[in-house]
Scaffold this active site. Structure first.
Site, PDB file in Angstrom:
ATOM      1  N   ALA A 177       0.790  -1.225   0.000  1.00 27.88           N
ATOM      2  CA  ALA A 177       0.000   0.000   0.000  1.00 27.88           C
ATOM      3  C   ALA A 177       0.821   1.273   0.000  1.00 27.88           C
ATOM      4  O   ALA A 177       0.397   2.288  -0.555  1.00 27.88           O
ATOM      5  CB  ALA A 177      -0.948  -0.005   1.203  1.00 27.88           C
ATOM      6  N   GLY A 203      -0.844   4.788   0.253  1.00 31.22           N
ATOM      7  CA  GLY A 203      -2.276   4.529   0.147  1.00 31.22           C
ATOM      8  C   GLY A 203      -2.999   5.210  -0.991  1.00 31.22           C
ATOM      9  O   GLY A 203      -4.235   5.182  -1.037  1.00 31.22           O
ATOM     10  N   GLY A 204      -2.297   5.797  -1.948  1.00 27.16           N
ATOM     11  CA  GLY A 204      -2.963   6.515  -3.028  1.00 27.16           C
ATOM     12  C   GLY A 204      -3.909   5.651  -3.844  1.00 27.16           C
ATOM     13  O   GLY A 204      -5.027   6.070  -4.177  1.00 27.16           O
ATOM     14  N   LYS A 205      -3.503   4.435  -4.153  1.00 25.26           N
ATOM     15  CA  LYS A 205      -4.352   3.559  -4.963  1.00 25.26           C
ATOM     16  C   LYS A 205      -5.501   2.991  -4.124  1.00 25.26           C
ATOM     17  O   LYS A 205      -6.604   2.818  -4.630  1.00 25.26           O
ATOM     18  CB  LYS A 205      -3.505   2.457  -5.585  1.00 25.26           C
ATOM     19  CG  LYS A 205      -2.495   3.016  -6.587  1.00 25.26           C
ATOM     20  CD  LYS A 205      -1.574   1.964  -7.137  1.00 25.26           C
ATOM     21  CE  LYS A 205      -0.590   2.591  -8.124  1.00 25.26           C
ATOM     22  NZ  LYS A 205       0.320   3.569  -7.455  1.00 25.26           N
ATOM     23  N   ASP A 225       1.458  -3.279   4.177  1.00 25.55           N
ATOM     24  CA  ASP A 225       2.792  -3.018   3.649  1.00 25.55           C
ATOM     25  C   ASP A 225       3.802  -3.636   4.608  1.00 25.55           C
ATOM     26  O   ASP A 225       3.569  -3.679   5.827  1.00 25.55           O
ATOM     27  CB  ASP A 225       3.047  -1.506   3.513  1.00 25.55           C
ATOM     28  CG  ASP A 225       4.198  -1.202   2.566  1.00 25.55           C
ATOM     29  OD1 ASP A 225       3.926  -0.806   1.419  1.00 25.55           O
ATOM     30  OD2 ASP A 225       5.366  -1.379   2.963  1.00 25.55           O
ATOM     31  N   ASP A 238       0.897  -3.524  -6.030  1.00 31.26           N
ATOM     32  CA  ASP A 238       1.570  -2.381  -6.639  1.00 31.26           C
ATOM     33  C   ASP A 238       3.048  -2.530  -6.286  1.00 31.26           C
ATOM     34  O   ASP A 238       3.519  -1.993  -5.292  1.00 31.26           O
ATOM     35  CB  ASP A 238       0.985  -1.077  -6.097  1.00 31.26           C
ATOM     36  CG  ASP A 238       1.609   0.148  -6.721  1.00 31.26           C
ATOM     37  OD1 ASP A 238       2.178   0.034  -7.823  1.00 31.26           O
ATOM     38  OD2 ASP A 238       1.559   1.229  -6.099  1.00 31.26           O
ATOM     39  N   CYS A 257       5.055   0.982 -12.059  1.00 28.78           N
ATOM     40  CA  CYS A 257       5.210   2.243 -12.802  1.00 28.78           C
ATOM     41  C   CYS A 257       6.473   2.139 -13.659  1.00 28.78           C
ATOM     42  O   CYS A 257       7.241   3.091 -13.774  1.00 28.78           O
ATOM     43  CB  CYS A 257       5.246   3.444 -11.871  1.00 28.78           C
ATOM     44  SG  CYS A 257       6.466   3.356 -10.540  1.00 28.78           S
TER      45      CYS A 257
END
Length: 386
Positions: A227, A230-232, A248, A285, A338
């Protein structure tokens, strides 16, 4: 500070970066030692340093030396400014150009022109083919600022209006619903009422697009397995009435999530240990090279090595295998990076499917860095009988 004094300050910071100091640390050290510099001076020096550091190789080539001074000379030339007008030696300006520095450099290699280490330009060329040039070029300039409109707090028009009242001009993204591109006033975003009241969040448009692709229904459960801040998780929680758990390996990375969730009007549970937790959607992520976002973090491309990349690929595989165990029957596993590099994306997907034959790939998205967002990769899996 005069424009020339700002360039002189940037030269010193860049020399620290070339000596191995991370760019943010080098800027902080300069700022603490330069109490005379106002907020506009600090912002201007920061822009010069990041601009030069993104173009470290090409600017150094154009400036005749891989030094802070050489990078700034080359960067000015690249932006159609005669360095002799800045390098005067007067009023804290850098010393005048030497005869050697007035000479223009010869033709640069493709890796230098694209501001990548040689080995990374080879990977870009191999993995991206015809898109390698435009993708690498996009990473040489400052990234656009994108915002995500939080539907729990308002719609796109309301968000744009609220931002405008605080001096931030934003326009709707052409491709991604709920995404805004900031046209002017970027530095005022964090002070705006729209931001403080949770109407908007800073999030790149490519990341927003990926989160919109993931299937969600009211009543489902979501586990954000890596996480971070926590943006996503926030983006997913805003989409439906779902149960979201953030996990996390480093609890410290999640320390801001409760405050961010409260501001956004959503609920996110933090879990240091999962204890067999199962979720309808598990998002990985994964830690990655960040090669799709290097215009935001130019340190990343200069510090990455083949050995470090291999370590990241191994870690990504481990995280995928671990996360797969937490997918509830009939649920989905999503893998995101990314990165634009194949070994972190499609090759990682192929390796997962080869060692876990019960899974089937259901979706794939790859966006490359450009004016509409950063580089981003997403793959979604389900078990073959789902």
């Amino acid at each position: 500070m005069t424009p020339a004094a700002r360039v002189a300050a940037a030269i010193g910071v860049l020399d620290d970066c070339l000596g191995g100091m991370p760019v943010e640390k080098a800027l902080l050290r300069w700022s603490r030692a330069s109490r005379f510099a106002g907020s506009k001076d600090r912002a201007a020096v920061r822009d010069l340093v990041f601009g030069g550091w993104r173009r470290r190789r090409s600017a150094a080539h154009a400036g005749g030396a891989e030094t802070g001074r050489g990078i700034m000379i080359g960067w000015l030339r690249q932006h159609d400014t005669d360095p002799a007008a800045i390098f005067t030696g007067l009023d804290h300006a850098p010393a005048p150009l030497t005869s050697e520095e007035t000479q223009l450099s010869g033709e640069a290699s493709p890796a230098i022109r694209h501001d990548l280490p040689d080995w990374l330009w080879e990977r870009f060329s191999r993995d991206l083919g015809a898109d390698a040039d435009t993708s690498a070029q996009a990473l040489r300039d400052r990234a656009p600022v994108f915002l995500r409109v939080n539907p729990r707090r308002g719609d796109t028009d309301a968000a744009m209006g609220a931002l405008a009242r605080d001096g931030v001009e934003a326009v709707a993204h052409d491709e991604v619903a709920g995404a805004l591109r900031v046209v002017s006033g970027e530095r005022a975003v964090s002070r705006s009422q729209a931001y403080s009241e949770g109407m908007v969040e800073l999030q790149d448009a490519a990341s927003q697009a990926a989160m919109l692709r993931l299937p969600l229904q009211d009543g489902q459960s979501v586990l954000d397995y890596c996480a971070g801040g926590g943006g996503k998780a926030l983006a997913l929680a805003a989409r439906a009435e779902i149960s979201v758990t953030a996990h996390d390996i480093s609890a410290a990375r999640m320390r801001d999530i409760p405050a961010r969730a409260a501001r956004a009007g959503v609920r996110i549970e933090l879990a240091e240990r999962l204890n067999g937790l199962k979720a309808d959607l598990v998002l990985v992520d994964a830690p990655c090279s960040g090669s799709g976002t290097w215009r935001r973090d130019p340190d990343g491309k200069w510090r990455l090595t083949p050995e470090r990349l291999a370590d990241l690929v191994r870690l990504q595989a481990e995280l995928l295998d671990q996360a797969a165990r937490h997918v509830a029957p009939g649920g989905s596993l999503a893998y995101a990076t990314c990165s634009v590099l194949a070994e972190e994306n499609d090759a990682q997907v192929a390796a997962f499917l080869a060692r876990c034959p019960g899974w089937v790939q259901r979706d794939r998205m790859q966006r490359l860095p450009g004016p509409n967002g950063d580089g981003f990769f997403l793959a979604r899996f389900q078990r073959g009988d789902a």
